[in-house]
Design a protein around this motif. Structure first.
Motif, PDB file in Angstrom:
ATOM      1  N   ALA A  26      -0.094  -2.372  10.220  1.00  0.00           N
ATOM      2  CA  ALA A  26      -1.221  -1.467  10.439  1.00  0.00           C
ATOM      3  C   ALA A  26      -0.821  -0.004  10.432  1.00  0.00           C
ATOM      4  CB  ALA A  26      -1.900  -1.812  11.762  1.00  0.00           C
ATOM      5  N   GLU A  27       0.480   0.292  10.517  1.00  0.00           N
ATOM      6  CA  GLU A  27       0.926   1.673  10.636  1.00  0.00           C
ATOM      7  C   GLU A  27       1.314   2.258   9.291  1.00  0.00           C
ATOM      8  OE1 GLU A  27       3.570   1.007  14.497  1.00  0.00           O
ATOM      9  OE2 GLU A  27       3.462   3.114  13.904  1.00  0.00           O
ATOM     10  N   GLN A  28       1.070   3.567   9.159  1.00  0.00           N
ATOM     11  CA  GLN A  28       1.567   4.293   7.990  1.00  0.00           C
ATOM     12  C   GLN A  28       2.814   5.076   8.383  1.00  0.00           C
ATOM     13  OE1 GLN A  28      -1.182   6.464   5.540  1.00  0.00           O
ATOM     14  NE2 GLN A  28      -2.746   4.873   5.693  1.00  0.00           N
ATOM     15  N   TYR A  29       3.761   5.099   7.445  1.00  0.00           N
ATOM     16  CA  TYR A  29       5.004   5.842   7.611  1.00  0.00           C
ATOM     17  C   TYR A  29       5.143   6.780   6.426  1.00  0.00           C
ATOM     18  CZ  TYR A  29       6.209   2.434  11.183  1.00  0.00           C
ATOM     19  OH  TYR A  29       6.206   1.664  12.308  1.00  0.00           O
ATOM     20  N   PHE A  30       5.692   7.959   6.710  1.00  0.00           N
ATOM     21  CA  PHE A  30       5.706   9.026   5.719  1.00  0.00           C
ATOM     22  C   PHE A  30       7.111   9.331   5.223  1.00  0.00           C
ATOM     23  CE2 PHE A  30       1.382  10.597   5.527  1.00  0.00           C
ATOM     24  CZ  PHE A  30       0.812   9.899   6.586  1.00  0.00           C
ATOM     25  N   LEU A  72      -5.808  13.063   1.982  1.00  0.00           N
ATOM     26  CA  LEU A  72      -5.476  11.999   1.046  1.00  0.00           C
ATOM     27  C   LEU A  72      -5.853  12.388  -0.388  1.00  0.00           C
ATOM     28  CD1 LEU A  72      -4.486   9.028   0.754  1.00  0.00           C
ATOM     29  CD2 LEU A  72      -6.904   8.364   0.946  1.00  0.00           C
ATOM     30  N   ASN A  96       6.504   9.004  13.585  1.00  0.00           N
ATOM     31  CA  ASN A  96       5.504   8.151  14.230  1.00  0.00           C
ATOM     32  C   ASN A  96       5.744   8.110  15.736  1.00  0.00           C
ATOM     33  OD1 ASN A  96       5.380   7.470  11.410  1.00  0.00           O
ATOM     34  ND2 ASN A  96       4.237   5.645  12.017  1.00  0.00           N
ATOM     35  N   TYR A 131       0.830  -1.207   0.000  1.00  0.00           N
ATOM     36  CA  TYR A 131       0.000   0.000   0.000  1.00  0.00           C
ATOM     37  C   TYR A 131       0.866   1.260   0.000  1.00  0.00           C
ATOM     38  CZ  TYR A 131      -3.763  -3.182   1.351  1.00  0.00           C
ATOM     39  OH  TYR A 131      -4.668  -4.201   1.384  1.00  0.00           O
ATOM     40  N   TYR A 179      -0.531  12.286  -0.034  1.00  0.00           N
ATOM     41  CA  TYR A 179      -1.271  13.283   0.745  1.00  0.00           C
ATOM     42  C   TYR A 179      -0.741  14.673   0.386  1.00  0.00           C
ATOM     43  CZ  TYR A 179      -2.548   9.514   4.070  1.00  0.00           C
ATOM     44  OH  TYR A 179      -3.029   8.376   4.675  1.00  0.00           O
ATOM     45  N   TYR A 217       0.969   3.906  17.497  1.00  0.00           N
ATOM     46  CA  TYR A 217      -0.152   3.259  16.838  1.00  0.00           C
ATOM     47  C   TYR A 217      -1.021   2.744  17.969  1.00  0.00           C
ATOM     48  CZ  TYR A 217      -2.893  -0.474  14.748  1.00  0.00           C
ATOM     49  OH  TYR A 217      -3.927  -1.291  14.367  1.00  0.00           O
ATOM     50  N   TYR A 252      -4.464   6.702  -3.508  1.00  0.00           N
ATOM     51  CA  TYR A 252      -3.711   5.620  -2.902  1.00  0.00           C
ATOM     52  C   TYR A 252      -3.633   4.434  -3.854  1.00  0.00           C
ATOM     53  CZ  TYR A 252      -8.301   3.656  -1.626  1.00  0.00           C
ATOM     54  OH  TYR A 252      -9.583   3.153  -1.653  1.00  0.00           O
ATOM     55  N   TYR A 255       0.521   5.775  -0.622  1.00  0.00           N
ATOM     56  CA  TYR A 255      -0.440   6.868  -0.528  1.00  0.00           C
ATOM     57  C   TYR A 255       0.233   8.180  -0.916  1.00  0.00           C
ATOM     58  CZ  TYR A 255      -2.403   3.370   2.673  1.00  0.00           C
ATOM     59  OH  TYR A 255      -2.870   2.208   3.242  1.00  0.00           O
ATOM     60  N   ASN A 277      -7.763   2.077  13.155  1.00  0.00           N
ATOM     61  CA  ASN A 277      -6.395   2.564  13.200  1.00  0.00           C
ATOM     62  C   ASN A 277      -6.427   3.959  13.801  1.00  0.00           C
ATOM     63  OD1 ASN A 277      -3.790   3.511  12.770  1.00  0.00           O
ATOM     64  ND2 ASN A 277      -3.711   2.949  10.619  1.00  0.00           N
ATOM     65  N   GLN A 336      -3.299   6.756  14.915  1.00  0.00           N
ATOM     66  CA  GLN A 336      -1.878   7.027  15.068  1.00  0.00           C
ATOM     67  C   GLN A 336      -1.672   8.459  15.547  1.00  0.00           C
ATOM     68  OE1 GLN A 336      -0.746   4.784  10.984  1.00  0.00           O
ATOM     69  NE2 GLN A 336       1.042   5.475  12.117  1.00  0.00           N
ATOM     70  N   TYR A 377      -3.138   0.038  -3.925  1.00  0.00           N
ATOM     71  CA  TYR A 377      -3.120  -1.206  -3.170  1.00  0.00           C
ATOM     72  C   TYR A 377      -2.428  -2.311  -3.947  1.00  0.00           C
ATOM     73  CZ  TYR A 377      -7.563  -1.210  -5.764  1.00  0.00           C
ATOM     74  OH  TYR A 377      -8.524  -1.085  -6.738  1.00  0.00           O
TER      75      TYR A 377
END
Lengths: 110, 112
Positions: A97-101, A45, B45, A31, A35, B48, A48, A33, B31, B33, A50
């Motif tokens: 489950a986490e998003q990182y930028f 957003l 981050n 995934y 923004y 979470y 995105y 994205y 979710n 965060q 998938y």
């Protein structure tokens, strides 16, 4: 930093010109994205993805298109840049489950 | 779509003070965060935490999912804590692939 790079980091362009921003990741995340961040707002957003060739629209997709021909690259294109698209653009990935930028691209449209 | 409200919008504190930042959201989330955006614009981050309590050094967070809010606690503030703190959530409707919905952030300034 989840292995995310963005290019260019800064760009100034003129109204009406096409612009492509690149997001590159090195860890095979499914995934990805795009923004945008504007003063007084959090991030919103745009689009995105998938998977390769699988993309969908986000909250503020008008005026933007995306492509993902390889797992590692997610491209954001402004077909004809407008002043309202002056913003900071962030790419993100989902790792579990986490998003990182990524570090962001500052785009100015004059 | 889901709404996220953060409070306070701005907070100025002296070094060493404690603070509590709040995030309210309008629907069930799968979710949540917390991020810190430093003065150079980098998004870091922090937690979470779709439910429960977590701690990491001087920072801790609690999410009460049934009451639709989350709290971020910062103790013994340092000047390096300055920046904008964002809460971001994802609801259940998107099937997991949708992006995060962000609040407008709390701008924290820690004075020496």
């Amino acid at each position: 930093d989840a292995g995310i790079t963005q290019s260019p980091r800064h760009k100034v362009t003129e109204t009406g010109t096409p612009v492509t921003l690149r997001c590159h990741q090195t860890e095979n995340h499914r995934y990805m994205y795009w923004y945008r961040q504007d003063p007084g707002h959090g991030l919103r957003l745009i689009h995105y993805s998938y998977g390769v060739k699988d993309t969908d629209k986000g909250e503020v997709s008008d005026g933007y298109s995306v492509s993902r021909s390889k797992t590692e690259d997610f491209l954001l294109t402004l077909e004809s840049a407008t002043s309202s698209q002056t913003s900071v653009y962030f790419c993100a990935i989902s790792a579990g489950a986490e998003q990182y930028f990524g570090p962001g691209t500052r785009l100015t449209v004059t | 779509g889901i709404q996220v409200e953060q409070s306070p919008p701005d907070l100025i504190l002296q070094e060493g003070a404690n603070s509590t930042l709040r995030c309210n959201f309008s629907d069930s989330v799968n979710n949540l965060q917390w991020f810190h955006q430093n003065p150079w614009g980098q998004l870091i981050n922090l937690f979470y935490i779709p439910s429960g309590t977590k701690q990491n050094g001087r920072l801790s967070a609690t999410t009460v999912a049934t009451e639709r809010y989350s709290l971020l606690y910062i103790s013994s503030s340092q000047t390096t804590d300055s920046g904008v703190y964002f809460c971001a959530v994802m609801g259940y409707s998107g099937g997991g692939a949708d992006g995060l919905t962000f609040g407008k952030g709390t701008h924290l300034i820690i004075q020496p």
